[in-house]
Design a protein around this motif. Structure first.
Motif, short mmCIF file in Angstrom:
data_model
loop_
_atom_site.label_atom_id
_atom_site.label_comp_id
_atom_site.label_asym_id
_atom_site.label_seq_id
_atom_site.Cartn_x
_atom_site.Cartn_y
_atom_site.Cartn_z
N CYS A 20 23.64 -58.09 10.54
CA CYS A 20 23.24 -59.29 9.79
C CYS A 20 22.39 -60.22 10.66
CB CYS A 20 24.46 -60.02 9.26
SG CYS A 20 25.33 -59.13 7.97
N LYS A 21 22.77 -60.38 11.91
CA LYS A 21 21.98 -61.22 12.81
C LYS A 21 20.64 -60.56 13.12
CE LYS A 21 22.76 -64.59 13.94
NZ LYS A 21 22.28 -65.89 13.36
N MET A 22 20.61 -59.24 13.22
CA MET A 22 19.34 -58.54 13.43
C MET A 22 18.39 -58.76 12.25
SD MET A 22 20.87 -55.02 15.07
CE MET A 22 19.44 -54.26 15.78
N ALA A 23 18.95 -58.81 11.05
CA ALA A 23 18.11 -59.11 9.89
C ALA A 23 17.58 -60.53 9.96
CB ALA A 23 18.91 -58.90 8.60
N ASP A 24 18.41 -61.47 10.42
CA ASP A 24 17.95 -62.86 10.59
C ASP A 24 16.77 -62.93 11.57
OD1 ASP A 24 19.92 -63.71 8.88
OD2 ASP A 24 21.29 -64.37 10.47
N ARG A 25 16.79 -62.07 12.58
CA ARG A 25 15.75 -62.07 13.62
C ARG A 25 14.61 -61.11 13.30
NH1 ARG A 25 18.20 -66.05 14.54
NH2 ARG A 25 19.32 -66.62 16.45
N LYS A 26 14.57 -60.61 12.05
CA LYS A 26 13.50 -59.72 11.58
C LYS A 26 13.46 -58.38 12.30
CE LYS A 26 12.34 -63.18 9.00
NZ LYS A 26 12.83 -63.22 7.61
N GLN A 27 14.58 -57.96 12.87
CA GLN A 27 14.66 -56.60 13.39
C GLN A 27 14.93 -55.59 12.28
OE1 GLN A 27 17.48 -58.14 16.67
NE2 GLN A 27 16.72 -56.23 17.55
N ILE A 28 15.43 -56.10 11.17
CA ILE A 28 15.54 -55.35 9.92
C ILE A 28 14.86 -56.21 8.86
CG2 ILE A 28 17.11 -54.36 8.21
CD1 ILE A 28 19.25 -54.26 10.44
N THR A 29 13.95 -55.64 8.11
CA THR A 29 13.16 -56.44 7.19
C THR A 29 13.22 -55.89 5.76
OG1 THR A 29 11.15 -55.16 7.66
CG2 THR A 29 11.56 -57.12 9.01
N GLY A 30 12.95 -56.78 4.81
CA GLY A 30 12.80 -56.37 3.42
C GLY A 30 14.05 -56.41 2.58
N GLY A 31 15.21 -56.67 3.20
CA GLY A 31 16.45 -56.68 2.44
C GLY A 31 17.29 -57.91 2.74
N ASN B 111 24.15 -38.59 10.08
CA ASN B 111 24.66 -39.25 11.28
C ASN B 111 26.18 -39.38 11.23
OD1 ASN B 111 22.06 -40.17 12.75
ND2 ASN B 111 21.71 -40.78 10.62
N ILE B 112 26.86 -38.66 12.09
CA ILE B 112 28.31 -38.54 12.00
C ILE B 112 29.01 -39.84 12.36
CG2 ILE B 112 30.34 -37.35 12.91
CD1 ILE B 112 28.51 -34.90 13.35
N ALA B 113 28.71 -40.38 13.52
CA ALA B 113 29.34 -41.62 13.99
C ALA B 113 28.24 -42.53 14.56
CB ALA B 113 30.40 -41.33 15.04
N PRO B 114 27.44 -43.13 13.69
CA PRO B 114 26.27 -43.88 14.15
C PRO B 114 26.64 -45.12 14.96
CG PRO B 114 26.63 -44.25 11.82
CD PRO B 114 27.57 -43.16 12.22
N ASP B 115 25.89 -45.34 16.04
CA ASP B 115 26.06 -46.57 16.80
C ASP B 115 25.22 -47.68 16.16
OD1 ASP B 115 23.41 -46.05 17.53
OD2 ASP B 115 23.92 -45.45 19.59
N LEU B 116 25.22 -48.85 16.79
CA LEU B 116 24.56 -50.00 16.18
C LEU B 116 23.08 -49.75 15.91
CD1 LEU B 116 24.49 -52.97 15.28
CD2 LEU B 116 24.11 -53.59 17.69
N MET B 117 22.35 -49.21 16.89
CA MET B 117 20.92 -49.03 16.71
C MET B 117 20.61 -47.94 15.68
SD MET B 117 19.92 -51.49 18.41
CE MET B 117 18.14 -51.27 18.25
N THR B 118 21.48 -46.95 15.58
CA THR B 118 21.29 -45.95 14.53
C THR B 118 21.54 -46.57 13.16
OG1 THR B 118 21.96 -44.17 16.03
CG2 THR B 118 22.03 -43.70 13.68
N LYS B 119 22.56 -47.44 13.07
CA LYS B 119 22.82 -48.13 11.80
C LYS B 119 21.64 -49.03 11.42
CE LYS B 119 27.88 -48.09 11.98
NZ LYS B 119 29.11 -48.90 12.11
N LYS B 120 21.00 -49.60 12.41
CA LYS B 120 19.80 -50.39 12.12
C LYS B 120 18.75 -49.54 11.41
CE LYS B 120 15.81 -52.22 14.67
NZ LYS B 120 14.99 -51.02 14.41
#
Length: 324
Positions: free
Chosen positions: A216-227, A164-173
């Motif tokens: 970081c806020k997405m992780a707080d809201r469980k949109q990213i899990t396990g880390g 991913n050359i220039a990932p946007d927020l959702m790609t970084k997720k």
């Protein structure tokens, strides 16, 4: 068979350049506790890619299905003194057919991993993301370097430095989630993720800092899990707790990071190669986000790096339940 090939192919022969890289060797031993995973080796039409596959098979990591031009594969094997009688060749006319057929094999469950041969990475990845292949998941494809850096106290994952050359927020997720899933497959229960930027404060004019805060806020809201995520963090603040404390940063990630999530491909590629060429790091390289892991190593990869890439793919495949 010359000495280099003998070192590659003979089980128990002394390995080169691996005595300072205990972490990658530990993954090799861990993967050998499982059955070898059936793997489509996509177009192994040069010596490096063919030997890499046979080497991994001899080490008990994969069961290779050699998908490519049969006459060429056999000619290369003869030149290298390799016996192919134990391995299955699936003949194709060209690299495009090799990629398509390998993807179909993965979709049908005939193989549990794909391994890049002598075709271009973009050609292989295009076959994987083709809707007809049936290998796409809810996540974008992303690459991880699983790095053994002698000067760092544990395994370090750098992502994404290859796709991913220039990932946007959702790609970084997706990049973050793929890397976390990989780390957990390697036995890291709660990977610590540093989202890198040039500074450690959120700056409206620096998109990487805004993305870091959002992740970081997405992780707080469980949109990213396990880390456990923290960012934005500059590289020094991620790697060194002392550097972080000097700047007033109190973080559970600083100084004990498992995953470095870079702002873009150029930053990641430069970082990974700096670690390899200036800090003596060795790395495994795989692609995640498809239904099967993809072993993606460069032509310059050393034997330990090729083997450990297969080992990491095996551990990911077993974690995903592909081999059950």
């Amino acid at each position: 068979m010359d000495q280099v090939i003998r070192e590659i192919l003979v089980p128990g022969a002394p390995r080169v350049e691996d005595h300072h890289h205990e972490q990658l060797n530990a993954f090799l031993e861990q993967a050998k506790q499982y059955e070898p995973i059936p793997t489509a080796v996509v177009h192994p039409a040069d010596g490096n890619s063919l030997l890499g596959a046979i080497e991994a098979a001899e080490e008990g990591l994969i069961i290779p299905y050699l998908v490519g031009p049969e006459a060429k594969i056999r000619s290369i094997a003869d030149e290298c003194g390799v016996d192919l009688s134990k391995y299955k060749i699936i003949p194709t006319a060209h690299s495009h057919e090799s990629a398509e057929l390998s993807a179909q094999m993965a979709h049908r469950g005939e193989v549990h991993a794909l391994m890049k041969g002598s075709l271009g990475s973009s050609e292989l990845l295009a076959a994987i993301v083709d809707k007809k292949a049936g290998l796409r998941t809810e996540y974008r494809l992303s690459h991880v370097f699983v790095m053994d850096v002698p000067s760092y106290h544990k395994t370090l994952i750098v992502t994404d430095a290859a796709i991913n050359i220039a990932p946007d927020l959702m790609t970084k997720k997706d990049i973050a989630q793929n890397a976390i899933n990989c780390a957990r497959a390697l036995g890291i229960e709660q990977p610590k993720v540093a989202i890198l930027a040039a500074v450690e404060k959120v700056k409206p004019g620096m998109q990487s800092t805004l993305d870091a805060a959002a992740l970081c806020k997405m992780a707080d809201r469980k949109q990213i899990t396990g880390g456990l995520l923290d960012g934005p963090l500059a590289f020094d603040n991620a790697i060194s707790q002392e550097a972080a404390l000097d700047k007033g940063i109190d973080s559970e990630v600083s100084g004990d990071v498992d995953i470095l999530l870079v702002p873009d491909l150029e930053a990641g590629n430069i970082l990974a190669k700096q670690l390899q060429y200036l800090a003596g790091a060795k790395s495994a390289g795989i692609v995640l986000g498809a239904k099967v892991p993809v072993i993606l190593t460069s032509r310059a990869a050393k034997p330990l790096e090729r083997l450990s890439s297969c080992a990491v793919a095996s551990l990911v495949a077993h974690k995903q339940g592909l081999t059950l």
